[in-house]
Design a protein around this motif. Sequence first.
Motif, PDB file in Angstrom:
ATOM      1  N   SER A   1      -3.200  -9.828   4.515  1.00 15.17           N
ATOM      2  CA  SER A   1      -3.823  -8.520   4.350  1.00 15.17           C
ATOM      3  C   SER A   1      -2.803  -7.547   3.774  1.00 15.17           C
ATOM      4  O   SER A   1      -1.613  -7.622   4.068  1.00 15.17           O
ATOM      5  N   CYS A   2      -3.314  -6.660   2.926  1.00 15.80           N
ATOM      6  CA  CYS A   2      -2.430  -5.687   2.292  1.00 15.80           C
ATOM      7  C   CYS A   2      -3.256  -4.492   1.826  1.00 15.80           C
ATOM      8  O   CYS A   2      -4.480  -4.543   1.780  1.00 15.80           O
TER       9      CYS A   2
ATOM     10  N   ASP B   1      -7.227   0.702  -0.978  1.00 11.07           N
ATOM     11  CA  ASP B   1      -8.243  -0.193  -0.441  1.00 11.07           C
ATOM     12  C   ASP B   1      -7.570  -1.352   0.287  1.00 11.07           C
ATOM     13  O   ASP B   1      -6.518  -1.826  -0.131  1.00 11.07           O
ATOM     14  N   PHE B   2      -8.188  -1.808   1.352  1.00  9.96           N
ATOM     15  CA  PHE B   2      -7.696  -2.948   2.104  1.00  9.96           C
ATOM     16  C   PHE B   2      -8.134  -4.221   1.404  1.00  9.96           C
ATOM     17  O   PHE B   2      -9.286  -4.359   1.007  1.00  9.96           O
ATOM     18  N   ASP B   3      -7.218  -5.163   1.217  1.00  6.24           N
ATOM     19  CA  ASP B   3      -7.516  -6.379   0.478  1.00  6.24           C
ATOM     20  C   ASP B   3      -6.703  -7.531   1.045  1.00  6.24           C
ATOM     21  O   ASP B   3      -5.902  -7.354   1.970  1.00  6.24           O
ATOM     22  N   PHE B   4      -6.886  -8.708   0.494  1.00  3.33           N
ATOM     23  CA  PHE B   4      -6.071  -9.866   0.830  1.00  3.33           C
ATOM     24  C   PHE B   4      -5.277 -10.233  -0.402  1.00  3.33           C
ATOM     25  O   PHE B   4      -5.838 -10.511  -1.469  1.00  3.33           O
TER      26      PHE B   4
END
Length: 136
Positions: A83-84, A62-65
């Motif tokens: 972003s990570c 999942d894309f997250d911060f």
Amino acid sequence: MSRNLTLTALACLALAACGTPQEQCISRNTDEYRTVARLLAQVEGNLARGYAWDERVVTRTDFDFCPTLVRDLDGEDVLVHRSCWRDVADTEVFRVPIDPVIEQRKADNLRSRLAALRPDAERAVQACRAAYPQEG
């Protein structure tokens, strides 16, 4: 009818397991009875549906911060969010085929076990009510 009242009383008291001393006593002393009753309800549900439910853990990306420490121009640590991609675990529920003959045998065994546990559970409930009367 008496069985339903007993089950209802035990279920209500199980929900309030962190409640009064009487409720804690009843919960402590009827644990096996409640477990067998829960298993019987599950098996009867499987028979009614024609299949069982099971769960598995699925990992997805999942894309997250993400918080990251960086140094600013003065050499001080500063927390920034970049972003990570992160791995996230989800629980997935899926159907499992059952053998109705085996499920019926399980249900029959659980019913007989529940009947054998019922007198002790009822005695435990009465003893707990006598030892810890509710204040009204």
